[in-house]
Design a protein around this motif. Structure first.
Motif, PDB file in Angstrom:
ATOM      1  N   ARG A 206       0.832  -1.210   0.000  1.00 59.07           N
ATOM      2  CA  ARG A 206       0.000   0.000   0.000  1.00 59.07           C
ATOM      3  C   ARG A 206       0.861   1.252   0.000  1.00 59.07           C
ATOM      4  O   ARG A 206       0.484   2.272  -0.582  1.00 59.07           O
ATOM      5  CB  ARG A 206      -0.971  -0.004   1.177  1.00 59.07           C
ATOM      6  N   SER A 207       2.043   1.180   0.631  1.00 54.26           N
ATOM      7  CA  SER A 207       2.952   2.316   0.602  1.00 54.26           C
ATOM      8  C   SER A 207       3.435   2.570  -0.820  1.00 54.26           C
ATOM      9  O   SER A 207       3.599   3.731  -1.235  1.00 54.26           O
ATOM     10  CB  SER A 207       4.139   2.070   1.528  1.00 54.26           C
ATOM     11  N   THR A 213      -4.349  -4.913  -3.198  1.00 49.18           N
ATOM     12  CA  THR A 213      -3.368  -5.990  -3.257  1.00 49.18           C
ATOM     13  C   THR A 213      -4.122  -7.312  -3.206  1.00 49.18           C
ATOM     14  O   THR A 213      -4.980  -7.510  -2.338  1.00 49.18           O
ATOM     15  CB  THR A 213      -2.374  -5.908  -2.083  1.00 49.18           C
ATOM     16  N   LEU A 214      -3.816  -8.217  -4.126  1.00 48.49           N
ATOM     17  CA  LEU A 214      -4.446  -9.536  -4.159  1.00 48.49           C
ATOM     18  C   LEU A 214      -3.389 -10.589  -3.829  1.00 48.49           C
ATOM     19  O   LEU A 214      -2.352 -10.672  -4.489  1.00 48.49           O
ATOM     20  CB  LEU A 214      -5.055  -9.813  -5.534  1.00 48.49           C
ATOM     21  N   SER A 215      -3.668 -11.387  -2.800  1.00 49.22           N
ATOM     22  CA  SER A 215      -2.711 -12.369  -2.298  1.00 49.22           C
ATOM     23  C   SER A 215      -3.406 -13.695  -2.035  1.00 49.22           C
ATOM     24  O   SER A 215      -4.631 -13.811  -2.087  1.00 49.22           O
ATOM     25  CB  SER A 215      -2.048 -11.867  -1.009  1.00 49.22           C
ATOM     26  N   ASP A 250      -5.970   3.018   5.463  1.00 48.20           N
ATOM     27  CA  ASP A 250      -5.791   4.307   4.787  1.00 48.20           C
ATOM     28  C   ASP A 250      -6.410   4.324   3.386  1.00 48.20           C
ATOM     29  O   ASP A 250      -5.842   4.881   2.436  1.00 48.20           O
ATOM     30  CB  ASP A 250      -4.297   4.661   4.689  1.00 48.20           C
ATOM     31  N   GLY A 251      -7.549   3.677   3.266  1.00 51.52           N
ATOM     32  CA  GLY A 251      -8.250   3.682   1.989  1.00 51.52           C
ATOM     33  C   GLY A 251      -7.694   2.723   0.955  1.00 51.52           C
ATOM     34  O   GLY A 251      -8.136   2.731  -0.203  1.00 51.52           O
ATOM     35  N   ARG A 252      -6.732   1.883   1.332  1.00 52.15           N
ATOM     36  CA  ARG A 252      -6.166   0.890   0.416  1.00 52.15           C
ATOM     37  C   ARG A 252      -6.508  -0.505   0.955  1.00 52.15           C
ATOM     38  O   ARG A 252      -6.572  -0.706   2.167  1.00 52.15           O
ATOM     39  CB  ARG A 252      -4.662   1.076   0.265  1.00 52.15           C
ATOM     40  N   TYR A 253      -6.685  -1.457   0.052  1.00 51.75           N
ATOM     41  CA  TYR A 253      -7.231  -2.754   0.423  1.00 51.75           C
ATOM     42  C   TYR A 253      -6.286  -3.890   0.075  1.00 51.75           C
ATOM     43  O   TYR A 253      -5.503  -3.818  -0.875  1.00 51.75           O
ATOM     44  CB  TYR A 253      -8.561  -2.983  -0.310  1.00 51.75           C
TER      45      TYR A 253
END
Length: 284
Positions: A206-207, A213-215, A250-253
Motif C-alpha cells: 500500500r505504501s 493488493t491480491l494475495s 488508509d483507503g487501500r485494500y
C-alpha cells in the motif's frame, strides 16, 4: 474406559479426515464490493489462486461452470496454480487456462511454486520458460515484475518475490523502495492492482501505491475456527491474521484468498476452496 476413549478418538479423527476430503471438493464464492473514484465504469473481477493442480470434476468442469455463472469481465490469477516440489507438472493449469483464455481476458502473476522453477534451474531446467510461453501462446498475459493496463481505468502489476521473502523465519522485508526497484512506480490515475502472492507485505504494497493488493499463499490457514480464524499456514505460522479475508488501511485494500487447492498439508476444515469475486464500482 481407555478402550472407549481410544475408539472415540479414532472415530473423531476419521470424521475429521472425511470432512476434510468433502470440503476440498466444495467450491465457495465470496463477493466483495469495493468503490473507487478512479474507475470510470463498474468491473467484475474474478481472483483465482493456489489451485496446486487440483481438479474440480473431470478437466475442472465444475470450476469452469462456476466461473461461467459468475461471468467475470476479467480474471486475475495470483500464482501457485501448480506444484513444484522436485518436479513440476503443468498439464492441469495449462488445460484450465486454455479454456479460460478462450472465454475471458486472463492476467496471471506468479507464486512461489512458479518462481521455484526459476530459483532452481538445476532441478527444473527450462520448465518455467516452457510453462510461461505456453500461457502466452494461449493468450494469457503473464506478469513478471511488469504491468498490464486493462481498459482505461485499471492497471495490474505482478511482482515476483525471491526465496528470502518466503522463508519461514527471518524473512526479508518488502518495502516500497524494493517494490519500486522491481516493478517501477505505481500507476496514479488508473486503479492500481498488485498481485503479490504472500500477504505478509501489505504495508509495503500500500505504501508503494497499490489500491488493491491480491494475495493467497496461506490456504486460509488450513483449519478455520470461529473468532480465531486460520490455525496454521503452510509455513507453520499459527493464527496469522492475514490467512484470509479483506483488509483496509488508509483507503487501500488487500484481499487474501483461501485458495483452491492444497499441497504439503492436504487438509481443509471449515475452509472451503474459494473463488473471490471483486465488484469494483464507481463512487457515486
Amino acid at each position: 474406559m481407555l478402550f472407549a476413549a481410544g475408539v472415540f478418538c479414532l472415530a473423531a479423527i476419521a470424521g475429521f479426515l472425511l470432512r476434510s476430503e468433502y470440503e476440498k471438493e466444495q467450491l465457495s464464492e465470496e463477493h466483495i464490493v469495493l468503490k473507487s473514484d478512479k474507475v470510470r465504469k463498474d468491473h467484475r473481477i474474478l481472483f483465482l489462486s493456489d489451485l496446486h493442480n487440483h481438479e474440480f470434476g473431470e478437466n475442472n468442469q465444475k470450476l469452469l461452470e462456476t466461473i461461467d455463472r459468475i461471468s467475470p469481465e476479467l480474471i486475475l490469477v495470483g500464482g501457485d496454480m501448480l506444484v513444484s516440489k522436485g518436479s513440476a507438472d503443468t498439464m492441469v493449469p495449462l488445460s484450465l487456462f486454455e479454456k479460460l483464455a478462450d472465454r475471458y481476458p486472463v492476467i496471471c502473476g506468479n507464486g512461489n511454486h512458479e518462481n521455484r522453477m526459476c530459483w532452481q534451474p538445476e532441478v527444473y531446467g527450462k520448465q518455467y520458460e516452457e510453462y510461461r510461453d505456453g500461457l502466452k501462446n494461449l493468450g494469457v498475459k503473464v506478469l513478471e515484475n511488469t504491468t498490464e493496463l486493462f481498459g482505461q481505468d485499471l492497471a495490474v502489476t505482478g511482482i515476483d518475490l525471491e526465496y528470502p521473502y518466503y522463508k519461514k523465519f527471518h524473512r526479508e522485508e518488502l518495502t516500497r523502495e524494493r517494490i519500486e526497484k522491481k516493478v517501477g512506480k505505481a500507476e496514479r490515475e488508473p486503479f492500481q492492482i498488485l498481485l503479490c502472492h504472500s500477504p505478509l507485505y501489505f504495508r509495503g504494497c500500500r505504501s508503494w501505491g497499490a489500491d488493491l493488493t491480491l494475495s493467497g499463499h496461506f490456504h486460509g490457514g488450513t483449519i478455520r475456527l470461529p473468532v480465531l480464524g486460520g490455525v496454521m499456514t503452510p509455513q507453520f505460522q499459527f493464527f496469522n491474521p492475514y490467512c484470509a479475508g479483506t483488509f483496509e488501511q488508509d483507503g487501500r485494500y488487500m484481499i487474501v484468498s483461501r485458495g483452491l487447492g492444497t499441497h504439503s498439508i492436504n487438509i481443509r476444515f471449515n475452509n472451503k476452496p474459494q473463488l473471490v469475486v471483486v465488484d469494483l464500482k464507481r463512487k457515486t
